[in-house]
Design a protein around this motif. Structure first.
Motif, PDB file in Angstrom:
ATOM      1  N   GLN A  71       0.808  -1.219   0.000  1.00 26.87           N
ATOM      2  CA  GLN A  71       0.000   0.000   0.000  1.00 26.87           C
ATOM      3  C   GLN A  71       0.842   1.270   0.000  1.00 26.87           C
ATOM      4  O   GLN A  71       0.295   2.372  -0.022  1.00 26.87           O
ATOM      5  N   GLY A  72       2.162   1.123   0.065  1.00 27.82           N
ATOM      6  CA  GLY A  72       3.034   2.293   0.060  1.00 27.82           C
ATOM      7  C   GLY A  72       3.181   2.980   1.402  1.00 27.82           C
ATOM      8  O   GLY A  72       3.700   4.088   1.487  1.00 27.82           O
ATOM      9  N   HIS A  73       2.752   2.321   2.488  1.00 28.60           N
ATOM     10  CA  HIS A  73       2.873   2.899   3.827  1.00 28.60           C
ATOM     11  C   HIS A  73       4.182   2.496   4.511  1.00 28.60           C
ATOM     12  O   HIS A  73       4.453   2.939   5.631  1.00 28.60           O
ATOM     13  N   ALA A  74       4.942   1.646   3.854  1.00 27.49           N
ATOM     14  CA  ALA A  74       6.229   1.196   4.390  1.00 27.49           C
ATOM     15  C   ALA A  74       7.111   0.800   3.213  1.00 27.49           C
ATOM     16  O   ALA A  74       6.619   0.566   2.108  1.00 27.49           O
ATOM     17  N   THR A  75       8.389   0.728   3.468  1.00 24.37           N
ATOM     18  CA  THR A  75       9.364   0.198   2.515  1.00 24.37           C
ATOM     19  C   THR A  75      10.178  -0.846   3.262  1.00 24.37           C
ATOM     20  O   THR A  75      10.161  -0.871   4.502  1.00 24.37           O
ATOM     21  N   PRO A  76      10.910  -1.686   2.553  1.00 29.66           N
ATOM     22  CA  PRO A  76      11.692  -2.703   3.261  1.00 29.66           C
ATOM     23  C   PRO A  76      12.685  -2.123   4.267  1.00 29.66           C
ATOM     24  O   PRO A  76      13.004  -2.772   5.256  1.00 29.66           O
ATOM     25  N   ASP A  77      13.135  -0.892   4.038  1.00 32.75           N
ATOM     26  CA  ASP A  77      14.094  -0.293   4.969  1.00 32.75           C
ATOM     27  C   ASP A  77      13.453   0.717   5.920  1.00 32.75           C
ATOM     28  O   ASP A  77      14.152   1.359   6.701  1.00 32.75           O
ATOM     29  N   ASN A  78      12.132   0.843   5.874  1.00 33.27           N
ATOM     30  CA  ASN A  78      11.445   1.755   6.790  1.00 33.27           C
ATOM     31  C   ASN A  78      10.027   1.249   7.050  1.00 33.27           C
ATOM     32  O   ASN A  78       9.076   1.639   6.379  1.00 33.27           O
ATOM     33  N   ILE A  79       9.918   0.393   8.042  1.00 31.44           N
ATOM     34  CA  ILE A  79       8.629  -0.151   8.477  1.00 31.44           C
ATOM     35  C   ILE A  79       8.301   0.548   9.794  1.00 31.44           C
ATOM     36  O   ILE A  79       8.848   0.209  10.847  1.00 31.44           O
ATOM     37  N   PRO A  80       7.467   1.561   9.724  1.00 28.06           N
ATOM     38  CA  PRO A  80       7.220   2.358  10.932  1.00 28.06           C
ATOM     39  C   PRO A  80       6.308   1.658  11.929  1.00 28.06           C
ATOM     40  O   PRO A  80       5.388   0.925  11.555  1.00 28.06           O
ATOM     41  N   TRP A  81       6.586   1.880  13.194  1.00 27.43           N
ATOM     42  CA  TRP A  81       5.684   1.466  14.262  1.00 27.43           C
ATOM     43  C   TRP A  81       4.537   2.475  14.211  1.00 27.43           C
ATOM     44  O   TRP A  81       4.691   3.636  14.582  1.00 27.43           O
ATOM     45  N   SER A  82       3.390   2.027  13.683  1.00 26.82           N
ATOM     46  CA  SER A  82       2.317   2.968  13.381  1.00 26.82           C
ATOM     47  C   SER A  82       0.935   2.373  13.652  1.00 26.82           C
ATOM     48  O   SER A  82       0.781   1.156  13.778  1.00 26.82           O
ATOM     49  N   ARG A  83      -0.043   3.251  13.685  1.00 25.78           N
ATOM     50  CA  ARG A  83      -1.427   2.812  13.854  1.00 25.78           C
ATOM     51  C   ARG A  83      -1.867   1.956  12.669  1.00 25.78           C
ATOM     52  O   ARG A  83      -2.581   0.978  12.842  1.00 25.78           O
TER      53      ARG A  83
END
Length: 155
Positions: free
Chosen positions: A44-56
C-alpha cells in the motif's frame, strides 16, 4: 538470503513459541501475522523494506489478521513480534532518540505509534523479496498456508 525459496524457509523457521496444552496447544501467530501486516503496508506504500514504521496503520492491519487466527489464550500484542523478530534475523528494529539510531531494546510502546521514533528494516537479502507484488504474494501464501492447514480463517 539469495532466493525466494530462502525467504520461504526463513518464514517456516521463525521462532514463534507455543502455548497451551493438549488439544489447545498451538504455535503463537504473532510473528507471521505481523509479517502479513508488513507485506500489506509495503504493498500500500505505507512502508518500505528499509522503513517499516511502528504505526497505527501497522497495528490495525495486525489486528485484522490476528482476530482471524487467535485463540482465547492469545493476546493482541503486536509490540511483541515487532521487537522479538530481531532474534530471528533479517529484521532490525531501531529507535531514534535525539537523532541517534540504536537497536530496539524492548517492545515499542503504544505512545510511540506514529511518532517516527521506532521503525524496523528487513535485512540480509529478505528486503529484495518484498519489492515485487509476485514475491509478496508468494510469501503471503507461505505464511497463510500453515494457518489454513490448522483451520484458521486467513485467506
Amino acid at each position: 538470503m539469495r532466493s525466494i525459496d530462502d525467504a520461504i524457509e526463513w518464514i517456516y523457521g521463525l521462532h514463534v513459541g507455543v502455548t497451551g496444552t493438549g488439544t489447545a496447544r498451538h504455535e503463537r501467530p504473532h510473528k507471521p501475522v505481523l509479517l502479513l501486516a508488513v507485506l500489506d503496508m509495503i504493498a500500500q506504500g505505507h512502508a518500505t523494506p528499509d522503513n517499516i514504521p511502528w504505526s497505527r496503520k501497522l497495528r490495525e492491519r495486525f489486528i485484522v489478521y490476528f482476530d482471524l487466527v487467535r485463540t482465547p489464550q492469545d493476546q493482541n500484542t503486536p509490540d511483541n513480534p515487532f521487537f522479538r523478530l530481531n532474534s530471528d534475523g533479517h529484521w532490525e528494529g531501531v529507535e531514534i532518540t535525539a537523532g541517534t539510531v540504536s537497536r530496539l531494546r524492548d517492545n515499542p510502546l503504544m505512545g510511540a505509534l506514529d511518532k517516527g521514533t521506532i521503525r524496523a528494516s528487513l535485512t540480509g537479502g529478505l528486503e529484495h523479496f518484498v519489492l515485487s507484488a509476485t514475491d509478496r504474494l508468494t510469501l503471503r501464501q507461505h505464511i497463510i498456508k500453515p494457518m489454513v492447514i490448522l483451520g484458521k480463517g486467513i485467506d
